[in-house]
Design an enzyme around this catalytic site. Structure first.
Site, short mmCIF file in Angstrom:
data_model
loop_
_atom_site.label_atom_id
_atom_site.label_comp_id
_atom_site.label_asym_id
_atom_site.label_seq_id
_atom_site.Cartn_x
_atom_site.Cartn_y
_atom_site.Cartn_z
N ASP A 30 -4.84 -4.67 56.93
CA ASP A 30 -4.47 -5.67 57.94
C ASP A 30 -3.54 -6.69 57.29
O ASP A 30 -3.77 -7.14 56.16
CB ASP A 30 -5.72 -6.35 58.51
N ILE A 31 -2.49 -7.04 58.01
CA ILE A 31 -1.48 -7.95 57.46
C ILE A 31 -2.01 -9.38 57.34
O ILE A 31 -1.50 -10.17 56.55
CB ILE A 31 -0.20 -7.90 58.35
N ASN A 86 -11.94 -4.58 69.06
CA ASN A 86 -11.68 -5.53 70.14
C ASN A 86 -11.02 -4.76 71.29
O ASN A 86 -10.07 -4.00 71.07
CB ASN A 86 -10.76 -6.65 69.65
N GLY A 92 -10.56 -9.86 73.28
CA GLY A 92 -9.87 -10.41 72.13
C GLY A 92 -8.84 -9.49 71.49
O GLY A 92 -8.36 -9.75 70.40
N GLN A 93 -8.49 -8.40 72.19
CA GLN A 93 -7.51 -7.47 71.63
C GLN A 93 -6.12 -8.08 71.70
O GLN A 93 -5.71 -8.63 72.73
CB GLN A 93 -7.54 -6.14 72.42
N HIS A 99 -7.51 0.31 67.71
CA HIS A 99 -7.72 0.21 66.27
C HIS A 99 -9.13 -0.26 65.98
O HIS A 99 -9.70 -1.06 66.72
CB HIS A 99 -6.70 -0.72 65.61
N LEU A 100 -9.65 0.26 64.90
CA LEU A 100 -11.00 -0.07 64.45
C LEU A 100 -10.86 -0.90 63.18
O LEU A 100 -10.21 -0.47 62.22
CB LEU A 100 -11.74 1.24 64.19
N HIS A 101 -11.42 -2.10 63.18
CA HIS A 101 -11.39 -2.96 61.99
C HIS A 101 -12.52 -2.56 61.05
O HIS A 101 -13.66 -2.37 61.49
CB HIS A 101 -11.61 -4.43 62.37
P1 AMP Z 1 -6.91 -7.20 67.46
O1 AMP Z 1 -7.18 -8.63 67.78
O2 AMP Z 1 -8.16 -6.39 67.31
O3 AMP Z 1 -5.90 -6.58 68.40
O4 AMP Z 1 -6.29 -7.22 66.00
C1 AMP Z 1 -4.98 -6.89 65.69
C2 AMP Z 1 -4.88 -6.93 64.19
O5 AMP Z 1 -3.65 -6.32 63.81
C3 AMP Z 1 -4.90 -8.34 63.59
O6 AMP Z 1 -5.98 -8.43 62.67
C4 AMP Z 1 -3.54 -8.45 62.91
O7 AMP Z 1 -3.59 -9.18 61.72
C5 AMP Z 1 -3.18 -6.98 62.68
N1 AMP Z 1 -1.76 -6.69 62.58
C6 AMP Z 1 -0.78 -7.04 63.45
N2 AMP Z 1 0.40 -6.57 63.04
C7 AMP Z 1 0.18 -5.88 61.89
C8 AMP Z 1 1.00 -5.15 60.99
N3 AMP Z 1 2.32 -5.02 61.17
N4 AMP Z 1 0.41 -4.58 59.90
C9 AMP Z 1 -0.91 -4.71 59.70
N5 AMP Z 1 -1.73 -5.37 60.52
C10 AMP Z 1 -1.21 -5.96 61.60
#
Ligand code: AMP
Ligand code: ZN
Length: 108
Positions: A30-31, A86, A92-93, A99-101
């Site tokens: 995650d960035i 999310n 909160g998405q 995507h799975l954190h």
């Molecule tokens: P969500 O709130 O579950 O949609 O989380 C989206 C996640 O994507 C966040 O934790 C961001 O930091 C991450 N994210 C967004 N853009 C990038 C990217 N280019 N590379 C890696 N992670 C990203």
């Protein structure tokens, strides 16, 4: 989905710190990490969210869940970790590619 940021990562149009990849799924860091280890696991196929899945996606979703301990152990999370998906604006998405954190702190 040409303007989807995670599809761009899948295609290699924008860089990502990849940690796992096969024909169906991709995992990358995650960035904006919310924990010392914060990895996102995504299907390569564009699926907006869990709300856009059906029973036909059982195998893919099961595979993603079953991969979490493998990826977690490789990053020092053998003692435990958190997962989160999310789902939808109300969930909160922010990025609308499923995507799975995987989150955790490596234990000594
Ligand atoms: P969500 O709130 O579950 O949609 O989380 C989206 C996640 O994507 C966040 O934790 C961001 O930091 C991450 N994210 C967004 N853009 C990038 C990217 N280019 N590379 C890696 N992670 C990203
Ligand atoms: Zn996408």
């Amino acid at each position: 989905m040409t303007d989807c940021i995670f599809c761009k990562i899948v295609r290699g149009d924008i860089p990502a710190n990849k940690v796992y990849e096969d024909d169906e799924v991709l995992a990358f860091k995650d960035i904006r990490p919310a924990a010392p280890v914060h990895i996102l696991l995504i299907p390569k196929r564009h699926i907006e969210s869990m709300l856009n899945t059906s029973r036909e996606d059982e195998a893919l979703l099961g595979k993603m869940l079953a991969l979490t301990p493998v990826i977690a152990r490789e990053h020092g999370l053998g003692a435990g970790y958190k997962t989160a998906i999310n789902t939808g604006l109300a969930g909160g998405q922010e990025v609308f590619h499923l995507h799975l954190h995987i989150l955790g702190t490596p234990q000594p």
